[in-house]
Enzyme design. Sequence first.
Site, PDB file in Angstrom:
ATOM      1  N   ASP A   1      -0.284  -3.161   1.376  1.00 47.95           N
ATOM      2  CA  ASP A   1       0.635  -4.080   0.625  1.00 47.95           C
ATOM      3  C   ASP A   1      -0.036  -5.232  -0.137  1.00 47.95           C
ATOM      4  OD1 ASP A   1       3.748  -4.367   0.393  1.00 47.95           O
ATOM      5  OD2 ASP A   1       3.054  -6.334   0.482  1.00 47.95           O
TER       6      ASP A   1
ATOM      7  N   LYS B   1       7.200  -3.486   9.132  1.00 41.84           N
ATOM      8  CA  LYS B   1       6.474  -4.048   8.119  1.00 41.84           C
ATOM      9  C   LYS B   1       5.403  -5.052   9.057  1.00 41.84           C
ATOM     10  CE  LYS B   1       5.302  -4.570   3.639  1.00 41.84           C
ATOM     11  NZ  LYS B   1       5.724  -3.391   2.772  1.00 41.84           N
TER      12      LYS B   1
HETATM   13  P1  NDP Z   1      -2.078  -6.114  -4.656  1.00 40.58           P
HETATM   14  O1  NDP Z   1      -2.464  -7.080  -3.855  1.00 40.58           O
HETATM   15  O2  NDP Z   1      -2.766  -5.020  -5.189  1.00 40.58           O
HETATM   16  O3  NDP Z   1      -1.441  -6.929  -6.121  1.00 40.58           O
HETATM   17  C1  NDP Z   1      -0.717  -7.866  -6.057  1.00 40.58           C
HETATM   18  C2  NDP Z   1      -0.411  -8.480  -7.344  1.00 40.58           C
HETATM   19  O4  NDP Z   1       0.412  -9.594  -7.564  1.00 40.58           O
HETATM   20  C3  NDP Z   1      -1.798  -9.293  -7.885  1.00 40.58           C
HETATM   21  O5  NDP Z   1      -1.883  -9.108  -9.171  1.00 40.58           O
HETATM   22  C4  NDP Z   1      -1.469 -10.754  -7.336  1.00 40.58           C
HETATM   23  O6  NDP Z   1      -2.178 -11.541  -8.004  1.00 40.58           O
HETATM   24  C5  NDP Z   1      -0.031 -10.843  -7.677  1.00 40.58           C
HETATM   25  N1  NDP Z   1       0.691 -11.665  -6.836  1.00 40.58           N
HETATM   26  C6  NDP Z   1       0.608 -11.654  -5.451  1.00 40.58           C
HETATM   27  N2  NDP Z   1       1.250 -12.504  -4.604  1.00 40.58           N
HETATM   28  C7  NDP Z   1       1.703 -13.435  -5.901  1.00 40.58           C
HETATM   29  C8  NDP Z   1       2.392 -14.761  -5.767  1.00 40.58           C
HETATM   30  N3  NDP Z   1       2.790 -15.170  -4.956  1.00 40.58           N
HETATM   31  N4  NDP Z   1       2.541 -15.200  -7.291  1.00 40.58           N
HETATM   32  C9  NDP Z   1       2.109 -14.449  -8.186  1.00 40.58           C
HETATM   33  N5  NDP Z   1       1.299 -13.279  -8.177  1.00 40.58           N
HETATM   34  C10 NDP Z   1       1.066 -12.841  -7.062  1.00 40.58           C
HETATM   35  O7  NDP Z   1      -0.460  -5.561  -4.131  1.00 40.58           O
HETATM   36  P2  NDP Z   1       0.575  -4.334  -4.797  1.00 40.58           P
HETATM   37  O8  NDP Z   1       0.237  -3.892  -6.002  1.00 40.58           O
HETATM   38  O9  NDP Z   1       0.455  -3.385  -3.538  1.00 40.58           O
HETATM   39  O10 NDP Z   1       1.959  -5.022  -4.329  1.00 40.58           O
HETATM   40  C11 NDP Z   1       2.617  -5.586  -5.272  1.00 40.58           C
HETATM   41  C12 NDP Z   1       4.068  -5.338  -4.889  1.00 40.58           C
HETATM   42  O11 NDP Z   1       4.637  -4.233  -4.654  1.00 40.58           O
HETATM   43  C13 NDP Z   1       4.524  -6.300  -3.577  1.00 40.58           C
HETATM   44  O12 NDP Z   1       5.541  -6.975  -3.707  1.00 40.58           O
HETATM   45  C14 NDP Z   1       4.443  -5.245  -2.587  1.00 40.58           C
HETATM   46  O13 NDP Z   1       5.401  -5.319  -1.606  1.00 40.58           O
HETATM   47  C15 NDP Z   1       5.183  -4.145  -3.524  1.00 40.58           C
HETATM   48  N6  NDP Z   1       4.872  -2.673  -2.948  1.00 40.58           N
HETATM   49  C16 NDP Z   1       3.726  -2.069  -2.698  1.00 40.58           C
HETATM   50  C17 NDP Z   1       3.487  -0.976  -2.721  1.00 40.58           C
HETATM   51  C18 NDP Z   1       2.151  -0.306  -2.356  1.00 40.58           C
HETATM   52  O14 NDP Z   1       2.022   1.119  -2.068  1.00 40.58           O
HETATM   53  N7  NDP Z   1       1.072  -0.943  -2.499  1.00 40.58           N
HETATM   54  C19 NDP Z   1       4.608  -0.097  -2.135  1.00 40.58           C
HETATM   55  C20 NDP Z   1       5.936  -0.663  -2.473  1.00 40.58           C
HETATM   56  C21 NDP Z   1       5.852  -1.732  -2.895  1.00 40.58           C
HETATM   57  P3  NDP Z   1      -3.557 -12.344  -7.305  1.00 40.58           P
HETATM   58  O15 NDP Z   1      -4.694 -11.252  -7.368  1.00 40.58           O
HETATM   59  O16 NDP Z   1      -3.820 -13.411  -8.219  1.00 40.58           O
HETATM   60  O17 NDP Z   1      -3.153 -12.611  -5.996  1.00 40.58           O
HETATM   61  O1  2IT Z   2       6.408  -1.614   0.470  1.00 38.38           O
HETATM   62  C1  2IT Z   2       6.091  -0.766   0.539  1.00 38.38           C
HETATM   63  O2  2IT Z   2       6.944   0.365   0.577  1.00 38.38           O
HETATM   64  C2  2IT Z   2       4.662  -0.403   1.019  1.00 38.38           C
HETATM   65  N1  2IT Z   2       3.926  -1.549   0.896  1.00 38.38           N
HETATM   66  C3  2IT Z   2       4.061   0.937   1.123  1.00 38.38           C
HETATM   67  C4  2IT Z   2       4.235   1.218   2.595  1.00 38.38           C
HETATM   68  C5  2IT Z   2       3.752   2.683   3.242  1.00 38.38           C
HETATM   69  O3  2IT Z   2       3.768   2.703   4.229  1.00 38.38           O
HETATM   70  O4  2IT Z   2       3.062   3.167   2.356  1.00 38.38           O
END
Ligand code: NDP
Ligand code: 2IT
Length: 448
Positions: free
Chosen positions: A169, A129
């Site tokens: 992420d 990561k």
């Molecule tokens: P994005 O940046 O696309 O979206 C994040 C969302 O969460 C936004 O709505 C954001 O609001 C909100 N957010 C972020 N930080 C905070 C915080 N500290 N407090 C409150 N709200 C917050 O990220 P993802 O959708 O990609 O990721 C969301 C979660 O999913 C994370 O935990 C990530 O690790 C996990 N994840 C993502 C994967 C992926 O493929 N993208 C895979 C597996 C897990 P704002 O816009 O206001 O910041």
């Molecule tokens: O938390 C996660 O699994 C991710 N942000 C996706 C990682 C990836 O390599 O696609």
Amino acid sequence: MVSASQYVAKVLEKLKEKNACESEFHQAATEILESLELVFEKHPEFIESNLLERFVEPERVIMFRVPWFDDKGNVQVNRGFRVQFNSAIGPYKGGLRFHPSVNLGIIKFLGFEQILKNSLTGLSIGGGKGGSDFDPKGKSDNEVMRFCQSFMTELQKYIGADVDVPAGDIGVGGREIGYLYGQYKRLTNNYSGVLTGKGLAYGGSLARKEATGYGLVYFVEAMLKAEKKSFAGKTVVISGSGNVAIYAHEKATQLGAKVVAMSDSNGFIYDPQGIDLDTIKQLKEVERKRISEYMLTHPHATYTEGCFGIWNIKCDIALPSATQNEIDEQSAQTLVQNGCIAVGEGANMPTTLEGTNVFLKNGVLFAPGKAANAGGVATSALEMSQNSQRMAWTFEEVDAKLKNIMENIFAQADSAAKEYGHAKNYVIGANIAGFLKVADAMMAQGIV
Ligand code: NDP
Ligand code: 2IT
């Protein structure tokens, strides 16, 4: 020889002492290591080779300076990270997070979870990561590009299609991956699948954008099916409105559920008629605006400042998909009192240890992030396969493989939970099933 519980306690104590300020890493390690006690009882050879102490120590930690020019010509400096945690079963694989809260402890907790998550996918990917305390919010496209170019100028020394393959992420989506890829190619003169989540024009996979959210819903659907339940007719609350949240909404709705609340870091919206996803996509994916603007076109909905109150909304299924520790003990109790039957973690570690215990004690079906959100990284691995073959599969092909992988992860977590005497505890099941494969590979590879 020491008992399994003494051994685990000793490793955990040493981990906390050595990594004193890394509270999120302590939290993830506590949950995982406590589940693994059951494994160490059956496998004294793991204790003899001190497997756990090797497992909790990253193979490599890279921390670097990221200087860049803002639009006013001022020099800004951020800190970059890449934690290459474990390569026993494949090249390091995991996302990059750009958010002002990022520090080493957060990247280590994410990297540690990623080892088991990637193992559960059944694909050949190790755990890593990275990220930076850079805040993309409020920055121009040019600023984001200059930052990404500087970040990659250093990172490119340590990654490669068979070495370490970063992805997105929080704060890293298609735009950032494009800038990072452009700089990688320029510096190395090498066109390879070194990043995933790429645009379709330059090696990206269909369905990668949808994969984490869709995969989350596929996993929860499998978990509900085991109880003869389904998404149809259920009321769903999803925190966040980013990549994971948006596509969880899309798939849950396709399966007949109604999503009534979503959030961003400023607040949450509640729309009892069901949140209109096209509006959210336009606001978040295209215009990069605040969720409060939903009210301009949907005045019958309500907006509340502050993101944690979202768990007070009555729902059948909660899909926390924003960030770590967004559901504490109190929020978990409220969800239980309101009749919530299932929780699926789209985010990484969105529930505190105390919150998780509330769900488990009250019989709420609980899908832990490392299993439930593994669809994103699994589809990243499918993108890597397509890149090596110089082929592009159809959306339907990738989506069918994703669904199959998620059902398989559920089956693995379910059967490990049963085998180890904790039926329906998918936290223990996912930790054990994910760990055993990595442990076998580490044992086979000697003391490394
Ligand atoms: P994005 O940046 O696309 O979206 C994040 C969302 O969460 C936004 O709505 C954001 O609001 C909100 N957010 C972020 N930080 C905070 C915080 N500290 N407090 C409150 N709200 C917050 O990220 P993802 O959708 O990609 O990721 C969301 C979660 O999913 C994370 O935990 C990530 O690790 C996990 N994840 C993502 C994967 C992926 O493929 N993208 C895979 C597996 C897990 P704002 O816009 O206001 O910041
Ligand atoms: O938390 C996660 O699994 C991710 N942000 C996706 C990682 C990836 O390599 O696609």
